[in-house]
Design an enzyme around this catalytic site. Structure first.
Site, mmCIF file in Angstrom:
data_model
loop_
_atom_site.group_PDB
_atom_site.id
_atom_site.type_symbol
_atom_site.label_atom_id
_atom_site.label_comp_id
_atom_site.label_asym_id
_atom_site.label_seq_id
_atom_site.Cartn_x
_atom_site.Cartn_y
_atom_site.Cartn_z
ATOM 1 C CG ASP A 12 -27.479 8.288 43.380
ATOM 2 O OD1 ASP A 12 -28.655 8.427 43.778
ATOM 3 O OD2 ASP A 12 -26.730 7.362 43.743
ATOM 4 N N GLY A 40 -32.250 0.579 46.965
ATOM 5 C CA GLY A 40 -32.889 -0.605 46.400
ATOM 6 C C GLY A 40 -32.202 -1.040 45.117
ATOM 7 C CD GLU A 137 -32.950 5.349 49.859
ATOM 8 O OE1 GLU A 137 -32.967 4.859 48.719
ATOM 9 O OE2 GLU A 137 -31.996 6.017 50.294
ATOM 10 C CG ASP A 246 -26.831 0.443 49.026
ATOM 11 O OD1 ASP A 246 -27.421 0.296 50.108
ATOM 12 O OD2 ASP A 246 -26.793 1.517 48.394
ATOM 13 N N GLY A 281 -19.278 6.422 42.029
ATOM 14 C CA GLY A 281 -20.679 6.160 41.703
ATOM 15 C C GLY A 281 -21.318 5.117 42.595
ATOM 16 C CB SER A 285 -18.936 1.733 42.767
ATOM 17 O OG SER A 285 -20.016 1.479 43.657
#
Ligand code: RIB
Length: 313
Positions: A12, A40, A137, A246, A281, A285
């Site tokens: 990322d 994921g 994804e 997520d 993040g 996180s």
């Protein structure tokens, strides 16, 4: 009972911006941070931190993917089912505004190189009643769902990012569908995002599926047949919403897999995602289990705080 997350691994690139770039605009970013992410990977970390033994399957680039595999290994996720490909790893370009909102451009890279044979090999390590967690994804999702269903695995789908591929999936095989209100509206064809209408419609479309609809600051709602629960959101100073969904998915499922009831699972997921939003993040996180156990200090006692209402429909 084992958990398999068959999903994306991304690098990322998070650009801090005053506002999201507009058509035709060139915008300078004040800061660039690089994190390990991918829906994921984030969900694997959240599941593992919730206390469930977790395997991650997916694909990374042979030259740039080691950082992603190492990151998962350090979070106690089994990484022996991660494949290496002769292309770049997936990556995400994320714009993040001062109020913590994000917008994301994805490049699939290795995430989209999975073959049916590799999917068979991965699934051969799992049995009936093991949990399979999928997002949108990677490639081969319809095939993976079919094969996992044949084995009697419990199937969890987070249909994110939402696109036309979701409508091609054998959704009736999905045991838990975890999605946000925008995705829910897209799946049901609702123009408005009235959560109760979307939830009722999904519950009708998928009568054997547990539906969990996340609503951002409005919390979440759960529906299964004619049972409904509502969960509040815990207020925090929002720094970065990346991976909040997520984190919710991983902790909700982790709680269910450890035998907790729906109410407790929703509450734990709400606490975990609130903590994630208060940090920068994606993978970085996601809270540790001990932070959740001590979260009464932040949020108050669960029972006192509970506004999880059983709703009448
Ligand atoms: O859900 C957040 C994730 O979406 C990011 O980590 C990014 O990689 C994208 O997959």
């Amino acid at each position: 009972m084992k958990a398999l997350v068959f999903g994306s691994l991304n690098i990322d690139y998070v650009y801090e911006v005053e506002h999201f770039v507009q058509p035709g605009e060139t915008l300078s970013s004040e800061n660039l941070r690089v994190y390990c992410g991918g829906k994921g990977l984030n969900q694997s970390i959240a599941l593992s931190r919730s206390g469930v033994e977790t395997w991650h399957a997916g694909a990374v680039g042979i030259r740039d993917g080691e950082i992603l595999t190492n990151y998962l290994r350090d979070a106690d996720v089994h990484v022996d089912l991660i494949m290496e490909k002769e292309v770049s790893s997936g990556h995400a370009i994320i714009q993040k505004t001062p109020d913590g909102e994000n917008s994301i451009i994805l490049f699939g890279g290795a995430n989209l190189m999975i073959t049916e044979k590799e999917a068979d090999f991965v699934l051969s390590h799992f049995d009936e009643n093991d949990y399979l967690v999928l997002q949108n994804e990677i490639n081969q999702i319809p095939y993976i769902i079919e094969k996992a269903h044949e084995k009697g695995m419990k199937i969890v789908l987070n249909p994110s990012p939402m696109n036309a591929c979701i409508f091609e999936l054998p959704l009736s095989y999905v045991d838990y569908l975890i999605l946000n209100e925008i995705e829910g509206a897209a799946m049901t064809g609702h123009e408005e995002t009235d959560p109760d209408a979307v939830l009722n419609c999904l519950a009708e479309m998928l009568p054997d599926t547990h539906i969990i609809l996340t609503l951002g600051k409005k919390g979440s709602v759960y529906g299964y047949k004619d049972q409904r629960f509502r969960q509040r959101c815990y207020p925090v100073n929002a720094v970065d919403t990346t991976a909040a969904g997520d984190t919710f998915t991983g902790f909700f499922l982790g709680s269910i897999m450890q035998g907790k009831g729906i109410r407790e699972a929703l509450d734990t997921a709400a606490r975990a995602s609130a903590i994630a939003v208060s940090r920068n993040g994606a993978g970085t996180s996601i809270p540790m289990l001990c932070e959740l156990k001590n979260s009464d200090i932040l949020f108050g006692n669960r029972m006192e705080n509970m506004d999880i209402n059983e709703l009448k429909i």
